[in-house]
Design a protein around this motif. Structure first.
Motif, short mmCIF file in Angstrom:
data_model
loop_
_atom_site.label_atom_id
_atom_site.label_comp_id
_atom_site.label_asym_id
_atom_site.label_seq_id
_atom_site.Cartn_x
_atom_site.Cartn_y
_atom_site.Cartn_z
N LYS A 1 0.85 -1.19 0.00
CA LYS A 1 0.00 0.00 0.00
C LYS A 1 0.89 1.25 0.00
O LYS A 1 2.03 1.21 0.47
CB LYS A 1 -0.94 0.01 1.21
CG LYS A 1 -1.98 -1.11 1.21
CD LYS A 1 -2.93 -0.98 2.37
CE LYS A 1 -3.95 -2.09 2.40
NZ LYS A 1 -4.85 -2.06 1.21
N TRP A 2 0.33 2.35 -0.52
CA TRP A 2 1.14 3.54 -0.75
C TRP A 2 0.49 4.80 -0.15
O TRP A 2 -0.73 4.93 -0.15
CB TRP A 2 1.30 3.79 -2.26
CG TRP A 2 1.98 2.69 -3.00
CD1 TRP A 2 1.45 1.50 -3.41
CD2 TRP A 2 3.34 2.68 -3.45
NE1 TRP A 2 2.38 0.75 -4.08
CE2 TRP A 2 3.56 1.45 -4.11
CE3 TRP A 2 4.39 3.58 -3.36
CZ2 TRP A 2 4.78 1.11 -4.68
CZ3 TRP A 2 5.61 3.25 -3.94
CH2 TRP A 2 5.80 2.02 -4.58
N VAL A 3 1.33 5.70 0.32
CA VAL A 3 0.93 7.08 0.61
C VAL A 3 1.76 7.95 -0.33
O VAL A 3 3.00 7.85 -0.36
CB VAL A 3 1.14 7.45 2.09
CG1 VAL A 3 0.17 6.72 2.97
CG2 VAL A 3 2.57 7.19 2.55
N LYS B 1 -3.32 4.25 -0.52
CA LYS B 1 -4.07 4.39 0.73
C LYS B 1 -4.40 5.84 1.03
O LYS B 1 -5.47 6.16 1.54
CB LYS B 1 -3.26 3.80 1.89
CG LYS B 1 -3.97 3.81 3.24
CD LYS B 1 -5.16 2.88 3.26
CE LYS B 1 -5.78 2.81 4.64
NZ LYS B 1 -6.99 1.93 4.66
N ALA B 2 -3.45 6.73 0.72
CA ALA B 2 -3.66 8.15 1.03
C ALA B 2 -2.91 9.03 0.04
O ALA B 2 -1.83 8.67 -0.44
CB ALA B 2 -3.21 8.46 2.45
N LEU C 1 3.59 10.30 7.62
CA LEU C 1 2.91 9.07 7.23
C LEU C 1 3.89 8.02 6.72
O LEU C 1 3.72 6.82 6.99
CB LEU C 1 1.86 9.39 6.15
CG LEU C 1 0.64 10.17 6.63
CD1 LEU C 1 -0.29 10.47 5.47
CD2 LEU C 1 -0.10 9.42 7.72
N ARG D 1 6.84 7.66 7.78
CA ARG D 1 7.53 7.17 8.98
C ARG D 1 6.66 6.26 9.83
O ARG D 1 7.13 5.23 10.34
CB ARG D 1 7.98 8.36 9.82
CG ARG D 1 8.79 8.00 11.05
CD ARG D 1 9.00 9.22 11.92
NE ARG D 1 7.75 9.64 12.55
CZ ARG D 1 7.60 10.78 13.24
NH1 ARG D 1 8.61 11.63 13.32
NH2 ARG D 1 6.44 11.07 13.79
N ASP D 2 5.37 6.59 9.97
CA ASP D 2 4.54 5.93 10.98
C ASP D 2 3.52 4.94 10.44
O ASP D 2 2.99 4.13 11.21
CB ASP D 2 3.78 6.99 11.79
CG ASP D 2 4.71 7.96 12.52
OD1 ASP D 2 5.85 7.56 12.81
OD2 ASP D 2 4.29 9.11 12.78
N SER D 3 3.23 4.98 9.14
CA SER D 3 2.13 4.15 8.63
C SER D 3 2.53 2.72 8.29
O SER D 3 1.68 1.82 8.28
CB SER D 3 1.54 4.81 7.38
OG SER D 3 2.47 4.79 6.30
N GLY D 4 3.80 2.51 7.98
CA GLY D 4 4.23 1.20 7.52
C GLY D 4 4.00 0.99 6.03
O GLY D 4 4.30 -0.09 5.50
N TYR D 5 3.50 2.01 5.34
CA TYR D 5 3.26 1.93 3.91
C TYR D 5 4.46 2.49 3.13
O TYR D 5 5.32 3.15 3.69
CB TYR D 5 2.00 2.70 3.52
CG TYR D 5 0.74 2.22 4.20
CD1 TYR D 5 0.51 0.85 4.40
CD2 TYR D 5 -0.23 3.12 4.63
CE1 TYR D 5 -0.65 0.40 5.02
CE2 TYR D 5 -1.39 2.68 5.25
CZ TYR D 5 -1.60 1.32 5.45
OH TYR D 5 -2.74 0.88 6.06
N SER E 1 6.12 5.01 0.27
CA SER E 1 5.88 6.38 -0.12
C SER E 1 6.81 6.76 -1.26
O SER E 1 7.77 6.04 -1.56
CB SER E 1 6.09 7.33 1.07
OG SER E 1 5.67 8.63 0.74
#
Length: 301
Positions: free
Chosen positions: A193-195, A221-222, A233, A235-239, A241
């Protein structure tokens, strides 16, 4: 033709720039009827019609638009002179005001202003604004220059923008440390998944082209327009980027994130935007020259 009355011309300029005659009159602290009379006197002295009335609105004639262009030059130069005198006559320490696009990389801003922090002869203000307010600030002489991540096109003859590319940061796929797929993109990215940056950005456009070339459909995702939020995001989302690694250099150094691979020919560009001035601040010129020099050094072979 009688000698041009610059007082009348000034009133014309303010009316032409205002949404309505009423608002211009309120700003100038003059009655609407008196302001109309001043405009009428200017038209009579020039022997031309500057406005025509369409309903409740005053609309510039073709001649009025040409006169406005001259008035813009005259009174913008006057305002520029006032700012120049205010800044430079009272003290030897010069002050410059820099507008920065609100979603601009903080790493770039920090590197750009670094020479100012070392200067004893210049102090400065940073103003974070949206793009519309940045351009308005330049026109109204509130800002000496603006920093953006896109060039500004001159859409009319009334305003000319000077776009100077001062830096460029490579863009890469960045993700959680230790989870980089072993095979080159797109293998191993099927379930990721991607931000990603918003659609109206060069980075997003480059990423979409990169994916299309590899026939890969990212699971987004975002979408985030603000680079600082994209960093959080990532850093913290696990997705995964897509952003310049320099934006998350601290996270990469601490092994929270990892630079998976660069996206070919994908960059975030940074521009210093100014307007033509009679009195361009020397610190502004020096700052842009330093940034250009540093950019050329960083990209020399």
């Amino acid at each position: 033709m009688s000698r041009l009355n610059y007082h009348h011309l000034y009133y014309f300029w303010r009316v032409a720039k205002s949404p309505s005659l009423t608002e211009a009159a309120e700003t100038l602290h003059i009655s609407q009827s008196a302001l109309s009379a001043q405009i009428k006197q200017l038209e009579q002295s020039l022997d031309v019609a500057l406005f025509i009335r369409q309903g409740r609105k005053l609309v510039l004639t073709d001649v009025g638009r040409r006169v406005l262009a001259y008035a813009q030059d005259i009174f913008n130069t006057g305002e520029e002179l006032e700012k120049f005198i205010q800044k430079d006559s009272a003290t030897q320490v010069q002050h410059i005001t820099i507008g920065v696009q609100s979603n601009l990389s903080r790493n770039f801003i920090e590197s750009f202003i670094a020479p100012l922090l070392k200067s004893e002869n210049v102090d400065f203000s940073l103003a974070s604004r949206g793009m519309t307010d940045l351009l308005s600030g330049l026109v109204n002489h509130e800002l000496d220059l603006a920093l953006t991540n896109r060039a500004i096109l001159s859409e009319s003859h009334d305003t000319t923008w000077r776009n100077q590319l001062v830096a460029r940061q490579a863009v890469a796929i960045v993700g959680p440390y230790g989870e980089k797929p072993e095979m080159p993109f797109p293998q191993g990215y099927e379930d990721k998944k991607w931000v990603v940056p918003g659609r109206n950005t060069d980075i997003r456009s480059s990423f979409e082209s990169f994916c299309a070339t590899h026939q890969y459909q990212p699971d987004i995702k975002a979408e985030v327009d603000d680079m600082a939020m994209l960093r959080l995001l990532a850093r913290d989302s696990g997705y995964l980027s897509v952003l310049p690694p320099v934006v998350v250099k601290d996270e990469i150094q601490s092994k929270v994130l990892q630079d998976y691979e660069s996206i070919p020919q994908a960059f975030e560009n940074f521009y210093a935007i100014t307007m033509p001035r009679k009195f361009t601040s020397q610190p502004v010129l020096d700052l842009i020259k330093i940034a250009i020099h540093q950019y050329s050094v960083d990209h020399s072979i």
